[in-house]
Enzyme design. Sequence first.
Site, PDB file in Angstrom:
ATOM      1  N   CYS A 181       6.775 -10.192   5.425  1.00 28.69           N
ATOM      2  CA  CYS A 181       7.970 -10.743   6.233  1.00 28.69           C
ATOM      3  C   CYS A 181       8.538 -11.988   5.786  1.00 28.69           C
ATOM      4  CB  CYS A 181       7.592 -10.652   7.614  1.00 28.69           C
ATOM      5  SG  CYS A 181       8.766 -11.377   8.885  1.00 28.69           S
ATOM      6  N   ASP A 188       3.686  -6.274   5.120  1.00 28.94           N
ATOM      7  CA  ASP A 188       4.215  -5.141   5.569  1.00 28.94           C
ATOM      8  C   ASP A 188       3.537  -3.985   4.465  1.00 28.94           C
ATOM      9  OD1 ASP A 188       5.750  -6.178   7.496  1.00 28.94           O
ATOM     10  OD2 ASP A 188       7.361  -6.765   6.148  1.00 28.94           O
TER      11      ASP A 188
END
EC number: 1.7.1.13
Length: 275
Positions: A181, A188
């Site tokens: 992120c 992620d």
Amino acid sequence: MNTSHYSVLGHTVPYPKVYDPSLLFPISRAVGRTQIGIGVVLPFVGEDRWHAYELSWLDARGKPCVATATFHVPCDSPYLIESKSLKLYLNSFSAEVFNRAEALRLRIAADLSACAGAAVAVEFGLPPVGGGDKEISLDRLNVDIEDYGPPNPDYLSNVAQNFVEEMVEETLTSTLFKSNCPVTGQPDWASVTVRYFGVPIDHEGLLRYFISFRHHAEFHEQCVERIFQDVLQRCAPQCLAVEARYTRRGGLDINPLRTTSEMAWPLSVFRDPRQ
């Protein structure tokens, strides 16, 4: 201009007790696209498909109802929807009364469409968990890896061929993809699929390219568009589709799809086993 720095992402905020569509935070797609050479005319079609696992409201008698849902945000919308704001928005329905579930669906569709700046389709339920029968897993390759970022398109190439170039159709996938992120730095995780028709793409190079995202900070949608651009420019397939199925966070997962032709290259709609 809306950017992620002004969103609720990365901040501690109270969960809403009443319905509030103003919680939704749009982020301009143009900013990320400019960085990878994408202008007004898009080189792809596609969507961002969201799966929502935590949706609840009250019926006319005050009894809680629960459901799952799928949202389809077109990739040509001027804005993407920031994920934490979407989570908070969906939670704001927990004390809202609806006589019919259809009224809730229409409300969500209207609010998401207003945020994205384009028509967003909303349906209850989720795609099945599955996988492609003809997928080739890149994870099986026995390679040494030392490069974890930034994303390095120099790894991408076609397989050297003698005389006449052979055209192939392949679906290549890896579960080893990780990005981060850009606001919080949280990891992620995703499974990434590249389907193409053209001169064979070097499998080992594609895997190395995927892994070079490991320390990279970028939103899900922008990662997929970067992959699409790099593969298209470096390997020149006649047709190309790229999809990432990210793992769930905050009751949501996102699945961006970008393809050269929506009619010729529909990927099977399913959820990854890790979702």
